[in-house]
Design an enzyme around this catalytic site. Structure first.
Site, PDB file in Angstrom:
ATOM      1  N   SER A 186       0.835  -1.213   0.000  1.00  0.00           N
ATOM      2  CA  SER A 186       0.000   0.000   0.000  1.00  0.00           C
ATOM      3  C   SER A 186       0.866   1.257   0.000  1.00  0.00           C
ATOM      4  O   SER A 186       0.484   2.277  -0.584  1.00  0.00           O
ATOM      5  CB  SER A 186      -0.988  -0.008   1.169  1.00  0.00           C
ATOM      6  OG  SER A 186      -0.324   0.160   2.387  1.00  0.00           O
TER       7      SER A 186
ATOM      8  N   ARG B  81      12.885  -7.846   5.297  1.00  0.00           N
ATOM      9  CA  ARG B  81      14.145  -8.570   5.499  1.00  0.00           C
ATOM     10  C   ARG B  81      15.181  -7.617   6.070  1.00  0.00           C
ATOM     11  O   ARG B  81      15.218  -6.444   5.670  1.00  0.00           O
ATOM     12  CB  ARG B  81      14.707  -9.121   4.171  1.00  0.00           C
ATOM     13  CG  ARG B  81      13.844 -10.120   3.487  1.00  0.00           C
ATOM     14  CD  ARG B  81      13.640 -11.376   4.278  1.00  0.00           C
ATOM     15  NE  ARG B  81      14.860 -12.094   4.606  1.00  0.00           N
ATOM     16  CZ  ARG B  81      14.909 -13.117   5.452  1.00  0.00           C
ATOM     17  NH1 ARG B  81      13.815 -13.534   6.062  1.00  0.00           N
ATOM     18  NH2 ARG B  81      16.050 -13.730   5.697  1.00  0.00           N
TER      19      ARG B  81
ATOM     20  N   ASN C  19      13.603   4.115   4.544  1.00  0.00           N
ATOM     21  CA  ASN C  19      12.709   3.086   5.081  1.00  0.00           C
ATOM     22  C   ASN C  19      11.541   3.772   5.776  1.00  0.00           C
ATOM     23  O   ASN C  19      11.678   4.893   6.282  1.00  0.00           O
ATOM     24  CB  ASN C  19      13.463   2.226   6.096  1.00  0.00           C
ATOM     25  CG  ASN C  19      12.620   1.087   6.652  1.00  0.00           C
ATOM     26  OD1 ASN C  19      11.878   0.428   5.910  1.00  0.00           O
ATOM     27  ND2 ASN C  19      12.716   0.841   7.956  1.00  0.00           N
TER      28      ASN C  19
ATOM     29  N   HIS D 273       8.721   2.992   8.876  1.00  0.00           N
ATOM     30  CA  HIS D 273       8.507   2.067   9.991  1.00  0.00           C
ATOM     31  C   HIS D 273       7.304   2.559  10.795  1.00  0.00           C
ATOM     32  O   HIS D 273       7.185   3.753  11.078  1.00  0.00           O
ATOM     33  CB  HIS D 273       9.755   2.008  10.867  1.00  0.00           C
ATOM     34  CG  HIS D 273       9.626   1.022  11.981  1.00  0.00           C
ATOM     35  ND1 HIS D 273       9.627  -0.343  11.767  1.00  0.00           N
ATOM     36  CD2 HIS D 273       9.467   1.192  13.320  1.00  0.00           C
ATOM     37  CE1 HIS D 273       9.472  -0.962  12.931  1.00  0.00           C
ATOM     38  NE2 HIS D 273       9.361  -0.053  13.882  1.00  0.00           N
TER      39      HIS D 273
ATOM     40  N   SER E  60       7.441   6.611  11.040  1.00  0.00           N
ATOM     41  CA  SER E  60       8.663   7.379  10.794  1.00  0.00           C
ATOM     42  C   SER E  60       9.248   6.996   9.442  1.00  0.00           C
ATOM     43  O   SER E  60       9.284   5.808   9.093  1.00  0.00           O
ATOM     44  CB  SER E  60       9.731   7.054  11.847  1.00  0.00           C
ATOM     45  OG  SER E  60       9.243   7.206  13.156  1.00  0.00           O
TER      46      SER E  60
ATOM     47  N   LEU F 102      18.448  -2.062  10.280  1.00  0.00           N
ATOM     48  CA  LEU F 102      17.089  -1.685   9.867  1.00  0.00           C
ATOM     49  C   LEU F 102      16.329  -1.046  11.040  1.00  0.00           C
ATOM     50  O   LEU F 102      16.562  -1.380  12.195  1.00  0.00           O
ATOM     51  CB  LEU F 102      16.353  -2.919   9.360  1.00  0.00           C
ATOM     52  CG  LEU F 102      15.304  -2.622   8.279  1.00  0.00           C
ATOM     53  CD1 LEU F 102      15.953  -1.977   7.071  1.00  0.00           C
ATOM     54  CD2 LEU F 102      14.597  -3.883   7.882  1.00  0.00           C
ATOM     55  N   ASP F 103      15.429  -0.131  10.690  1.00  0.00           N
ATOM     56  CA  ASP F 103      14.668   0.633  11.680  1.00  0.00           C
ATOM     57  C   ASP F 103      15.571   1.555  12.499  1.00  0.00           C
ATOM     58  O   ASP F 103      15.209   1.991  13.596  1.00  0.00           O
ATOM     59  CB  ASP F 103      13.831  -0.272  12.617  1.00  0.00           C
ATOM     60  CG  ASP F 103      12.876  -1.169  11.848  1.00  0.00           C
ATOM     61  OD1 ASP F 103      12.521  -0.800  10.708  1.00  0.00           O
ATOM     62  OD2 ASP F 103      12.510  -2.230  12.368  1.00  0.00           O
TER      63      ASP F 103
ATOM     64  N   GLU G  67       1.128   6.957   6.873  1.00  0.00           N
ATOM     65  CA  GLU G  67       2.334   6.531   6.151  1.00  0.00           C
ATOM     66  C   GLU G  67       2.223   6.926   4.684  1.00  0.00           C
ATOM     67  O   GLU G  67       3.194   7.370   4.064  1.00  0.00           O
ATOM     68  CB  GLU G  67       2.530   5.013   6.250  1.00  0.00           C
ATOM     69  CG  GLU G  67       2.854   4.511   7.639  1.00  0.00           C
ATOM     70  CD  GLU G  67       3.150   3.011   7.660  1.00  0.00           C
ATOM     71  OE1 GLU G  67       3.737   2.480   6.707  1.00  0.00           O
ATOM     72  OE2 GLU G  67       2.780   2.353   8.658  1.00  0.00           O
TER      73      GLU G  67
HETATM   74  C1  GAR Z   1       3.874  -0.679   6.770  1.00  0.00           C
HETATM   75  O1  GAR Z   1       3.116  -0.414   7.931  1.00  0.00           O
HETATM   76  C2  GAR Z   1       5.340  -0.377   7.013  1.00  0.00           C
HETATM   77  O2  GAR Z   1       5.547   0.736   7.846  1.00  0.00           O
HETATM   78  C3  GAR Z   1       5.787  -1.636   7.696  1.00  0.00           C
HETATM   79  O3  GAR Z   1       5.158  -2.659   6.978  1.00  0.00           O
HETATM   80  C4  GAR Z   1       3.899  -2.171   6.472  1.00  0.00           C
HETATM   81  C5  GAR Z   1       3.868  -2.463   4.989  1.00  0.00           C
HETATM   82  O4  GAR Z   1       2.627  -2.146   4.446  1.00  0.00           O
HETATM   83  N1  GAR Z   1       7.209  -1.757   7.672  1.00  0.00           N
HETATM   84  C6  GAR Z   1       7.922  -2.265   8.675  1.00  0.00           C
HETATM   85  O5  GAR Z   1       7.419  -2.733   9.670  1.00  0.00           O
HETATM   86  C7  GAR Z   1       9.426  -2.222   8.478  1.00  0.00           C
HETATM   87  N2  GAR Z   1      10.108  -2.506   9.689  1.00  0.00           N
HETATM   88  P1  GAR Z   1       2.445  -2.036   2.869  1.00  0.00           P
HETATM   89  O6  GAR Z   1       3.064  -3.318   2.265  1.00  0.00           O
HETATM   90  O7  GAR Z   1       0.968  -2.010   2.694  1.00  0.00           O
HETATM   91  O8  GAR Z   1       3.133  -0.811   2.403  1.00  0.00           O
END
Ligand code: GAR
Length: 218
Positions: A15, A93, A109, A111, A138, A146-147, A176
């Site tokens: 998304s 990953r 990234n 998060h 963020s 990562l993060d 986001e």
């Molecule tokens: C999002 O909430 C993103 O912030 C998180 O995964 C989701 C992906 O949603 N990412 C993490 O947790 C990274 N550590 P999406 O595939 O619908 O964009």
């Protein structure tokens, strides 16, 4: 000005990728998405990309005996595209030091927490368990693990007494989708830069992240 080249890495729904696609389509971003790469063949985001005629690649981490070899395969796919920015959009990953150093200053990234709070998984559950009044998301440059790395922009989301993990996750995700295109725009326009020591916005050192709250940058 030439269009910036973006490479987006995903693992799932995509998304955030969709928000970036939309921002390119509506010209909020002077950019093209050169490729979408997923480590999961079934990621829904791959269908979103293919539907927009964006080149897709699946690089399945399970096919590689080590993290280093997986990272190398990623780099070998990304480098010929000479991207201005590599965007992790729900890419689940952990990337190794070599990969991170290779794309230093051009790796973003997103998060779902107000970093440095709640790195890793289950961020919404953690915010609820800790009775946080405010949660959020963020966007940051990836500078080591990562993060981690300097945060460009955060979106704050109030936590409601009635919130469940799902309802909170939905509201955070909606924010986001607003802050990721914004951070990408600031990067590709050269307004925000990271030189390993300082994050700068319009040549001024940014001492704290930009804040997105009540649908505006404050
Ligand atoms: C999002 O909430 C993103 O912030 C998180 O995964 C989701 C992906 O949603 N990412 C993490 O947790 C990274 N550590 P999406 O595939 O619908 O964009």
């Amino acid at each position: 000005m030439d269009k910036a080249s973006l490479v987006v890495l995903i693992s799932g729904s995509g998304s955030n990728l969709q928000a970036i696609i939309d921002a390119v389509k509506n010209k909020q971003l002077n950019a093209e998405i050169s490729a979408v790469i997923s480590n999961q063949a079934t990621a829904k985001g791959l269908d979103r990309a293919a539907g927009e005629n964006i080149t897709t690649h699946v690089i399945d981490h399970r096919q590689y005996p080590s993290r280093e070899l997986f990272d190398t395969a990623l780099m070998q796919t990304i480098d010929p595209l000479e991207p201005d920015l590599v965007i992790l959009a729900g890419f689940m990953r952990i990337l190794g030091d070599n990969f991170i150093a290779h794309y230093q200053h051009q790796l973003l990234n997103i998060h779902p927490s107000l970093l440095p709070k709640y790195k890793g998984l289950n961020t919404h559950r953690k915010a609820l368990e800790n009775s946080d009044k405010v949660h959020g998301a963020s966007v940051h440059y990836v500078s080591n693990e990562l993060d981690s790395g300097p945060v460009v922009i955060q979106a704050e989301v109030p936590v409601l007494a009635t919130d469940t993990e799902d309802s909170l996750a939905r509201r955070v995700l909606a924010e986001e989708h607003k802050i990721y295109p914004l951070a990408i725009k600031l990067h590709i326009e050269g307004r925000i830069t990271f030189d390993n020591e300082h994050l700068q916005l319009d040549n001024q050192v940014l001492t704290k992240p930009l804040l997105w709250k009540n649908n505006q940058l404050i």
